[in-house]
Design a protein around this motif. Structure first.
Motif, short mmCIF file in Angstrom:
data_model
loop_
_atom_site.label_atom_id
_atom_site.label_comp_id
_atom_site.label_asym_id
_atom_site.label_seq_id
_atom_site.Cartn_x
_atom_site.Cartn_y
_atom_site.Cartn_z
N CYS A 132 0.85 -1.18 0.00
CA CYS A 132 0.00 0.00 0.00
C CYS A 132 0.89 1.24 0.00
O CYS A 132 1.71 1.42 0.92
CB CYS A 132 -0.92 0.01 1.22
SG CYS A 132 -1.79 1.58 1.39
N GLU A 134 -3.81 -9.72 0.66
CA GLU A 134 -4.89 -9.40 -0.27
C GLU A 134 -6.23 -9.17 0.42
O GLU A 134 -7.02 -8.31 0.02
CB GLU A 134 -4.99 -10.56 -1.26
CG GLU A 134 -6.12 -10.47 -2.24
CD GLU A 134 -6.20 -11.73 -3.10
OE1 GLU A 134 -5.18 -12.43 -3.22
OE2 GLU A 134 -7.28 -12.01 -3.63
N GLU A 139 -7.07 -7.63 2.88
CA GLU A 139 -7.30 -6.28 3.40
C GLU A 139 -7.78 -5.32 2.31
O GLU A 139 -8.17 -4.20 2.60
CB GLU A 139 -6.01 -5.72 4.02
CG GLU A 139 -5.58 -6.44 5.27
CD GLU A 139 -4.46 -5.71 6.00
OE1 GLU A 139 -4.17 -4.54 5.69
OE2 GLU A 139 -3.87 -6.34 6.89
N PHE A 140 -7.70 -5.77 1.06
CA PHE A 140 -7.96 -4.87 -0.06
C PHE A 140 -9.18 -5.30 -0.87
O PHE A 140 -9.58 -6.45 -0.83
CB PHE A 140 -6.75 -4.86 -1.01
CG PHE A 140 -5.46 -4.44 -0.36
CD1 PHE A 140 -5.04 -3.12 -0.43
CD2 PHE A 140 -4.67 -5.36 0.32
CE1 PHE A 140 -3.85 -2.73 0.16
CE2 PHE A 140 -3.48 -4.97 0.91
CZ PHE A 140 -3.06 -3.66 0.82
N HIS A 141 -9.74 -4.35 -1.62
CA HIS A 141 -10.76 -4.67 -2.61
C HIS A 141 -10.37 -4.09 -3.96
O HIS A 141 -10.02 -2.91 -4.03
CB HIS A 141 -12.11 -4.07 -2.23
CG HIS A 141 -12.80 -4.80 -1.14
ND1 HIS A 141 -13.03 -6.16 -1.19
CD2 HIS A 141 -13.33 -4.37 0.02
CE1 HIS A 141 -13.65 -6.52 -0.09
NE2 HIS A 141 -13.84 -5.47 0.67
N TRP A 192 -7.55 0.03 -6.59
CA TRP A 192 -7.81 -0.82 -5.44
C TRP A 192 -8.06 0.09 -4.23
O TRP A 192 -7.67 1.26 -4.23
CB TRP A 192 -6.61 -1.72 -5.13
CG TRP A 192 -6.41 -2.87 -6.07
CD1 TRP A 192 -6.08 -2.78 -7.39
CD2 TRP A 192 -6.55 -4.27 -5.78
NE1 TRP A 192 -5.99 -4.04 -7.93
CE2 TRP A 192 -6.26 -4.98 -6.96
CE3 TRP A 192 -6.87 -5.00 -4.62
CZ2 TRP A 192 -6.29 -6.38 -7.03
CZ3 TRP A 192 -6.88 -6.38 -4.69
CH2 TRP A 192 -6.61 -7.06 -5.89
N HIS A 248 -7.62 0.07 0.08
CA HIS A 248 -7.12 -0.63 1.26
C HIS A 248 -8.24 -0.66 2.30
O HIS A 248 -8.24 0.07 3.28
CB HIS A 248 -5.87 0.09 1.79
CG HIS A 248 -5.09 -0.75 2.76
ND1 HIS A 248 -3.91 -0.34 3.32
CD2 HIS A 248 -5.33 -1.99 3.26
CE1 HIS A 248 -3.46 -1.29 4.15
NE2 HIS A 248 -4.31 -2.29 4.12
N THR A 266 2.74 -0.36 -7.46
CA THR A 266 1.55 0.29 -6.91
C THR A 266 1.89 1.77 -6.81
O THR A 266 3.04 2.14 -6.58
CB THR A 266 1.18 -0.25 -5.52
OG1 THR A 266 2.24 0.02 -4.62
CG2 THR A 266 0.93 -1.74 -5.55
#
Ligand SMILES: Cc1cc2nc3c(=O)[nH]c(=O)nc-3n(C[C@H](O)[C@H](O)[C@H](O)COP(=O)(O)OP(=O)(O)OC[C@H]3O[C@@H](n4cnc5c(N)ncnc54)[C@H](O)[C@@H]3O)c2cc1C
Ligand SMILES: [Zn+2]
Lengths: 118, 416
Positions: A6, A15, A17-19, A58, A60, A82
């Motif tokens: 992040c 992963e 923790e993320f969308h 994405w 967080h 990222t």
């Protein structure tokens, strides 16, 4: 399982923790009421959906809750970089090397990589 | 074509089953066809079959980059149902259901279609309202369906935890008795055999790498085995449709996502029916071989790798254990992924495109197996007439510009 860096927390996290939130860098028409149905439809629904290098948004979600961008290869799933909102990608389909994309090792759509004798 | 029957089985037993014919030829591509179908999954093969059978168009090639039925057709959990909410989709899936009901006879090939019924569980008040609305809509469209209580569910599927102890107690379900499962490979093979027998060339290990387009009209395709001509081309390439569209110079309202499934070790018969739950997000049935066939959700990111994330597998099995606590110690045997082509309204695209003569049939996403015969049937009509079959008309790409979406997220939420 992705291990995602992040750019706000400046840490690798799992992963879960993320969308993912879809294609990045889609510009909203400046004047929506003046936009044609075609332009508005394109903006809402039509996507690049590349088989290869992709820039995507994405969030967080259970971390800092900030949105950011990932450049990722959709075949190998290798994350190339990222970067923060408002920044431009440093790696693109044109500049990414095969090794970076990690294609040889990780692609699994066998029908394509095996190649075909005629 | 050699017909299959009880008699032929006995006859071939006398020669130790050594003289059965091959299912289909392995032809050399011609220079030109009347129609090219790109994609040899169930939908592409069904399209070719109905083109030949119902429209007399037999100078047809199906071009498949891998092997027949090796894409999502071979990877899905084979749930068949037609209880969709909106008139347009109900018509499409019910058209398919009617074809399923006579398919083994029509193809002279046992597709093992088993109408063991499908339960869609409700765990919240809102679930139950949606279920009631959908079942009423189905009945108005002449589709069988019932709202059932936990007591009735217990009778249909005793292994389900219908008690109030569950974390998400089951309040009821929709029940479509005509729903069920079919043997996915047999569906692809049956259509392939029927198409081949009528003269269709099935070209495997042949990848379309581009389109030949002259003055906005398609005149053929480039492949790794040379160029092949055709004035009508139908793309039925599921997860790779966006890639094909790009080759032809346009975008689709489609995103390709990994979708996973898994099967357990074989067990003695324990499940009577197909159980699906949008709320806890899992679905399950038992194959004739005895393995539990379990479907997961999609990964939210784009992926062409035919594999998804472990976390999705974990969530899926949590849902299965929530519904069937007795399966907590069942061991899983295999897990895999397919690439599904999802659309914003969870409905397919059966449509002409900006390129004349080039048609797409895609966007079936997580739930197109059930539509295999119906999709092929209306797409063949569309290719033969150069315009949309009445049932297919509502599924044109234009709807993403006019706004006439057919929002099936309610009926298709999980869903298959
Ligand atoms: C895990 C999973 C579970 C599912 N569960 C269900 C379910 O329970 N019920 C249900 O109704 N649906 C389900 N589905 C969805 C269903 O599998 C699909 O909608 C359906 O099988 C699509 O069939 P198709 O013939 O269009 O695609 P496919 O079978 O994927 O065929 C497309 C073919 O195109 C070929 N192709 C691609 N690019 C090229 C090219 N450039 N040149 C030549 N050929 C090419 C591919 O190799 C492939 O064989 C599930 C899907 C998955 C992945
Ligand atoms: Zn963060």
């Amino acid at each position: 399982m992705f291990h995602i860096y992040c750019p706000y927390c400046a840490e690798y996290r799992e992963e879960e923790e993320f969308h993912p939130k879809g294609q990045a860098h889609i510009a909203r028409p400046a004047d929506p009421t003046a936009s044609s149905d075609d332009a508005w439809g394109d903006y809402l629904f039509f996507r690049d959906n590349p088989r290869g290098v992709h820039h995507e948004l994405w969030v967080h979600a259970v971390g800092c809750r900030k949105f950011f961008n990932i450049t990722r290869d959709t075949r190998s799933y290798a994350i190339l970089e990222t970067y923060r909102m408002g920044e431009q990608p440093g790696v693109t389909a044109e500049t990414a090397t095969l090794a970076e994309r990690d294609i040889e090792r990780r692609t699994s759509d066998t029908a394509t990589i095996q190649g075909v004798p005629s | 074509m050699q017909r299959y029957s009880g008699f032929s089985l006995v006859k071939h037993a006398l020669s130790h089953h050594e003289n059965w014919q091959r299912h289909w030829r392995n032809p050399v591509p011609k220079k030109e066809y009347d129609v090219i179908i790109v994609g040899g999954g169930g939908h592409g093969l069904a399209t070719a079959y109905y083109l030949a059978k119902q429209h007399g168009i037999t100078n047809v090639a199906v071009i498949e980059k891998g092997w027949l039925g090796g894409g999502n057709t071979a990877r899905n959990t084979t749930i068949v149902r037609s209880n969709y909410l909106w008139d347009e989709s109900a018509a499409l899936y019910e058209h398919s259901m009617k074809l399923w009901e006579g398919l083994s006879q029509d193809l002279n090939y046992n597709v093992m279609f088993s109408q063991r019924g499908v339960l869609n569980l409700g765990h919240t008040l809102q679930d139950m309202r949606d279920i009631q609305r959908r079942v009423h809509a189905n009945r108005l469209n002449g589709i069988d369906g019932e709202v059932v209580t936990p007591e009735q569910i217990k009778e249909i599927e005793p292994a389900l935890d219908t008690s109030e102890r569950a974390r998400y107690p089951i309040l009821g379900a929709s029940w479509q008795p005509r729903g069920g499962v079919a043997r996915h490979d047999a569906v692809a093979w049956g259509f392939a055999r029927g198409a081949d027998a009528r003269g269709v060339d099935l070209l495997q290990q042949t990848e379309v790498t581009g389109f030949k387009i002259v003055d906005g009209k398609v005149v053929g395709v480039h492949t790794n085995r040379g160029d092949i001509g055709a004035r009508t081309v139908g793309c039925v390439t599921a997860g790779n449709s966006g890639v094909l569209a790009k080759m032809a110079g346009f975008q689709l309202p489609v995103e390709s996502h990994p979708l996973q499934a898994l099967v357990s070790e074989p067990l003695k018969p324990i499940l009577n029916t197909v159980t699906m739950s949008n709320h806890v997000h899992g679905y399950i049935s038992q194959s004739d071989k005895g393995d539990l066939v379990i479907g997961a959700g999609i990964d939210g990111y784009l992926g062409y790798g035919q594999r998804g994330s472990f976390s999705v597998v974990e969530h899926t099995l949590q849902a299965i254990i929530e519904m069937f606590p007795m399966f907590s110690r069942v061991r899983m045997n295999r897990q895999w992924g397919g690439i599904v082509d999802t659309t914003p309204d969870a409905c397919p695209i059966i449509s002409k495109t900006p390129v004349q003569g080039l048609f797409f049939n895609c966007g079936w996403g997580t739930g197109g197996f059930k539509a295999t015969p119906g999709s092929g049937n209306v797409f063949a009509w569309t290719l033969a007439h150069g315009q949309a079959h009445p049932i297919a008309a509502a599924f044109s790409i234009d709807r993403f510009r006019t706004g006439a979406l057919i929002d099936e997220h309610g009926a298709a939420g999980v869903a298959h």
